[in-house]
Design an enzyme around this catalytic site. Structure first.
Site, PDB file in Angstrom:
ATOM      1  NE  ARG A 174      38.294  39.562  34.794  1.00  0.00           N
ATOM      2  CZ  ARG A 174      37.489  38.499  34.865  1.00  0.00           C
ATOM      3  NH1 ARG A 174      37.075  38.048  36.045  1.00  0.00           N
ATOM      4  NH2 ARG A 174      37.124  37.875  33.765  1.00  0.00           N
ATOM      5  CG  ASP A 203      40.522  36.960  34.029  1.00  0.00           C
ATOM      6  OD1 ASP A 203      40.296  37.214  32.830  1.00  0.00           O
ATOM      7  OD2 ASP A 203      39.839  36.164  34.696  1.00  0.00           O
ATOM      8  CG  HIS A 278      39.695  34.445  31.101  1.00  0.00           C
ATOM      9  ND1 HIS A 278      38.884  35.546  31.189  1.00  0.00           N
ATOM     10  CD2 HIS A 278      38.865  33.393  30.850  1.00  0.00           C
ATOM     11  CE1 HIS A 278      37.619  35.189  31.011  1.00  0.00           C
ATOM     12  NE2 HIS A 278      37.582  33.887  30.794  1.00  0.00           N
ATOM     13  CG  ASP A 342      37.188  30.225  32.179  1.00  0.00           C
ATOM     14  OD1 ASP A 342      38.416  30.186  32.375  1.00  0.00           O
ATOM     15  OD2 ASP A 342      36.496  31.224  32.447  1.00  0.00           O
ATOM     16  CD  GLU A 343      33.861  33.006  30.113  1.00  0.00           C
ATOM     17  OE1 GLU A 343      32.656  33.144  30.359  1.00  0.00           O
ATOM     18  OE2 GLU A 343      34.722  33.833  30.476  1.00  0.00           O
ATOM     19  CD1 TRP A 409      32.619  27.212  34.652  1.00  0.00           C
ATOM     20  CD2 TRP A 409      31.274  28.983  34.508  1.00  0.00           C
ATOM     21  NE1 TRP A 409      32.740  27.718  33.380  1.00  0.00           N
ATOM     22  CE2 TRP A 409      31.929  28.809  33.257  1.00  0.00           C
ATOM     23  CE3 TRP A 409      30.371  30.039  34.652  1.00  0.00           C
ATOM     24  CZ2 TRP A 409      31.698  29.645  32.171  1.00  0.00           C
ATOM     25  CZ3 TRP A 409      30.136  30.881  33.561  1.00  0.00           C
ATOM     26  CH2 TRP A 409      30.801  30.675  32.347  1.00  0.00           C
ATOM     27  CE1 TYR A 434      30.195  31.198  39.100  1.00  0.00           C
ATOM     28  CE2 TYR A 434      30.376  33.071  37.640  1.00  0.00           C
ATOM     29  CZ  TYR A 434      30.758  31.800  38.004  1.00  0.00           C
ATOM     30  OH  TYR A 434      31.722  31.146  37.278  1.00  0.00           O
ATOM     31  CG  PHE A 435      28.636  35.248  46.658  1.00  0.00           C
ATOM     32  CD1 PHE A 435      27.704  34.299  46.265  1.00  0.00           C
ATOM     33  CD2 PHE A 435      29.133  35.165  47.954  1.00  0.00           C
ATOM     34  CE1 PHE A 435      27.273  33.305  47.126  1.00  0.00           C
ATOM     35  CE2 PHE A 435      28.712  34.171  48.830  1.00  0.00           C
ATOM     36  CZ  PHE A 435      27.782  33.239  48.414  1.00  0.00           C
ATOM     37  CD1 TRP A 484      32.568  35.380  39.094  1.00  0.00           C
ATOM     38  CD2 TRP A 484      34.734  35.440  38.556  1.00  0.00           C
ATOM     39  NE1 TRP A 484      32.980  34.086  38.860  1.00  0.00           N
ATOM     40  CE2 TRP A 484      34.315  34.088  38.535  1.00  0.00           C
ATOM     41  CE3 TRP A 484      36.068  35.738  38.251  1.00  0.00           C
ATOM     42  CZ2 TRP A 484      35.169  33.044  38.227  1.00  0.00           C
ATOM     43  CZ3 TRP A 484      36.926  34.691  37.942  1.00  0.00           C
ATOM     44  CH2 TRP A 484      36.479  33.364  37.928  1.00  0.00           C
ATOM     45  CD  GLU A 486      34.023  40.427  35.839  1.00  0.00           C
ATOM     46  OE1 GLU A 486      34.117  39.513  35.005  1.00  0.00           O
ATOM     47  OE2 GLU A 486      33.725  40.232  37.023  1.00  0.00           O
TER      48      GLU A 486
END
Length: 774
Positions: A174, A203, A278, A342-343, A409, A434-435, A484, A486
């Protein structure tokens, strides 16, 4: 003869006194070790490191890890220790002990020497990192420190990790981070005895690893159109022909350098090559990888749902992935390859003739089973090359690949299910790991994902679930923190999100569970922050921040505010109204009550200095406080705040839209009428609003204020138009509407219209926390 004995005694006493001066003793409070070792015995005295001290190593292959200390000695003290194969006094010895477990070590420090015993390179690395923490913080200085005295307390430490997998994940897709920052992060991982770096290289928003057979993956996939001035989730779709300038990638030589550097620190690197979702960056480079084969651009921001995914029906997809993984495996010698999983929104698979043919040929009932086929096929390929596939817990859906390891997760449930099926698991639940979540009040924090993960919550993390059987717990390899990116565009911001939370994680994964104690840890991590300062880490002080809790009694109109900080045993001082907040301010001990307009400032103090952010709250007792409110259109039930009086209760919201102080509307304006219960003179109305474009919350487009004496006939006294402006973060605005004085007013009607349409299309949320009438 008596005088001779007296002289001997005096000389002996002088020698002892001299020795104690030269080799001081330490107290237990001075041992600031994170993670806390399995057992520590502190003895009197200490070992002094000087230019004549030598490293004595068991074999030549250990020479490289002496740099863990020698690099520090050279910068801060101006000397490096010589390396020898034998020696006793004034030495730091690395002694092989085959009876010790793989990652365990023993450390013995006396006035004469330091001995580290281990059975592997890893054990020696951890022993040296413990010595590093036992040395003064000034050892971390990047320049020479005058009169630096290097004493190591005399200790006996017997240490070993609780879990074999202790991971830190960085998302470089990202936002791209250069290899020097990655190496700096690896240094800090080693400092904390973390042993696995999860390298999120692929990603939708960027492909970050050079693949020689497919050069467009980096020529095209590594760059996107620059929309950094907008909120991540408010960025618009890019034209495939638009100039893409934002990004970067690692060459294969960069990757080799990073992997080798990590190995020197005892850290394995696990690459993540996402599939089947992704992967828009790959499809932008090679459109034939998707079902539709349409040209797309690398997206600049958030994408949901993720429908542009690899086609599972075409053999060319699997040929591509096998080619990519063949090059990846040559660069990463470790056991694991992370394949994502995932996703994936499988909409295109439902209509793709290639995917439908695959399902018929393989006897697959649905697209979930098709994804299982996809991941199982890739797992078999990796297994042939002696690699183990790791996937996010979605790989459980439709059937788990035979030898896969699951990274859980979405909670602990996926990990529980996988261990019950006999699979190894790495726990990384969003609730604790999740930092990219906020770690303090968003009003004082850099932009983050809209959820909370304070330091204490990280410290509560335990990878094994109580309800697991003994056999299941054997499959829990450990845990991992995920950062992550973003919302994280800079190295400084990345550090801020990682530290000190990564210290909490390291202790929960290394130290015996019976030794984990938040109060004790909070003391040590506060002391460790002095070392952070020397190390140049941009760490968060959020745990020092004062956390206010306020409530209003609508019957009496009195507000009560309570103050606390995340760290226990802190001194909070506060100041009211115009008083200055300083070291002489009132010490907080009991809740503060007031019933008139008041500002409250508060902070944690230590040694007369403010620690962390200063809290500032303003409670404005305006004329509409606790008055009856009616709504033409009801607020949304999901964002009701405290109900019908929420907009006249003095209590204001924060930048965190889920804090319970905001009322929300969508697809309707907010039309609010306030009965002042008596004639008032008015000249101003203020509307408090929140904007966070990434979550669909926008400032009002239009505000109108009307007043009335009887509640039937209203006079328009003020209007405001506001044009849309891009906003990359969360922002609170008080829209002040002034007008000529109106007397004998009992009713105020405020009409607040939301943005008609968001830049991405669709309706905008409108969030309000207070309407102030004056």
């Amino acid at each position: 003869m008596k005088w001779i004995k007296l002289v001997v005694v005096l000389i002996a006493s002088a020698l002892i006194s001299c020795t104690e001066k030269k080799n001081p003793s330490f107290t237990q409070d001075q041992l600031v070790l994170i993670p806390q070792p399995k057992s520590v015995t502190l003895n009197s005295g200490s070992f002094k490191v000087d230019a004549q001290t030598q490293f004595v190593i068991a074999h030549d292959s250990l020479e490289v890890i002496t740099g863990i200390l020698n690099d520090l000695f050279e910068k801060s003290a101006g000397f490096k220790l010589d390396i020898a194969n034998s020696g006793d006094e004034n030495t730091i010895q690395l002694v092989q002990n085959t009876a010790i477990a793989e990652e365990a070590y023993k450390l013995d420090v006396t006035n004469e020497k330091v001995v580290v015993e281990a059975n592997s390179k890893l054990g020696f690395v951890y022993g040296l990192e413990t010595i590093r923490q036992l040395l003064p913080a000034a050892i971390e200085s990047s320049s020479k420190v005058l009169d630096l005295e290097l004493y190591i307390p005399n200790v006996h430490i017997d240490d070993a990790p609780q879990y074999p997998y202790r991971g830190s994940h960085l998302d470089v897709s990202r936002h791209f981070f250069g290899k020097e920052y990655i190496k700096k992060h690896l240094d800090r991982m080693a400092f904390l005895k973390l042993n696995t770096f999860h390298f999120h290289l692929v990603d939708d928003q960027g492909w970050r690893i050079e693949i020689k057979k497919y050069p467009k993956l980096t020529e095209v996939g590594a760059f996107r159109v620059d929309q950094e001035n907008k909120h991540w989730n408010a960025r618009t779709q890019n034209d495939p022909d638009a100039e893409a300038t934002y990004g970067g990638f690692y060459t294969q030589e960069d990757i080799k350098e990073i992997v080798a550097y990590a190995s020197e620190k005892g850290i394995r690197v696990i690459p993540e090559i996402e599939m089947p979702a992704h992967v828009m960056s790959a499809i932008a480079a090679y459109p034939w990888l998707s079902c539709k084969e349409e040209s797309i651009a690398v997206p600049s921001g958030g994408v949901w749902p993720i429908t542009d995914i690899y086609c599972a029906g075409k053999e060319s997809t699997f040929e591509f992935l096998e080619d990519v993984l063949t090059e990846v495996m040559a660069l990463f010698p470790g056991e694991y390859i992370h394949a994502g999983g995932d996703e994936a929104t499988k909409t295109n698979w439902e209509t793709c003739p290639h995917c439908q043919r695959r399902m018929r040929e393989e006897g697959l009932a649905n697209t979930s089973e098709l994804q299982s086929y996809f991941m199982k096929r890739m797992e078999r390929f990796l297994s042939k090359h002696n690699k183990t596939l790791i996937g996010w817990d979605e790989i459980l859906e439709g059937g788990l690949p035979e030898k896969a390891t699951v990274m859980s997760w979405r909670g602990f449930e996926g990990g529980w299910e996988a261990t019950a099926a006999g699979h190894d698991v790495i726990m990384t639940p969003v609730s604790h790991m999740y930092f990219d979540y906020y770690q303090g009040n968003p009003d004082n924090e850099p932009v983050a994902f809209n959820a909370f993960l304070p330091l204490e919550k990280v410290y509560e993390f335990r990878p094994a679930v109580d309800s697991m059987s003994v056999e299941q717990k054997k499959h829990v390899l450990g845990g991992q923190a995920n950062l992550w990116s973003e919302y994280i565009a800079t190295e400084s911001h990345s550090e801020y999100m990682l530290f000190p939370r990564l210290f909490a994680l390291s202790e929960t994964l290394w130290s015996p569970e019976e030794k984990l104690d938040w109060t004790n840890f909070s003391v040590r991590v506060r002391k460790m922050m002095q070392r952070f300062d020397v190390m140049g880490i941009n760490y968060a002080t959020s745990a020092f921040a004062v956390q206010p809790e306020s409530e209003i009694d609508l019957e009496t109109g009195k507000i009560t505010i309570s103050l606390q900080s995340e760290f226990p045993d802190t001194q909070i001082r506060y100041a009211l109204r115009d008083s200055e907040l300083n070291a002489d301010s009132e010490v907080y001990s009991n809740p503060i009550a007031f019933d008139s307009t008041t500002s409250v400032k508060a902070a944690v103090f230590k040694d007369g200095k403010i620690m962390g952010a200063e809290m500032q709250k303003y409670f404005d007792f305006h004329q509409a406080v606790a008055k009856p409110v009616t709504y033409k259109f009801e607020y949304n039930a999901s964002y009701a705040s405290t109900g019908a009086t929420a907009l006249v209760d003095v209590l204001r919201g924060s930048k965190y839209f889920k804090d319970g102080r905001w009322q929300g509307w969508i697809n309707n304006p907010a039309v609010i009428t306030i009965d002042l219960e008596g004639a008032k003179e008015l000249r101003e109305v203020t509307v408090g609003s929140l904007e966070e474009q990434g979550t669909g919350i926008y400032f009002p487009q239009h505000i109108k204020v009307e007043v009335s004496r009887d509640g039937k006939t209203f006079e328009d006294v003020a209007q405001m138009e506001r044009a849309f402006e891009p906003n990359p973060g969360a922002k609170i605005e008080n829209f002040k509407m002034k007008f000529e004085s109106r007397k004998n007013v009992q009713f105020v009607r405020v009409t607040i219209e939301p943005l008609a349409e968001t830049p991405k299309g669709g309706g905008a949320w409108l969030f309000l926390d207070e309407i102030l009438v004056k």
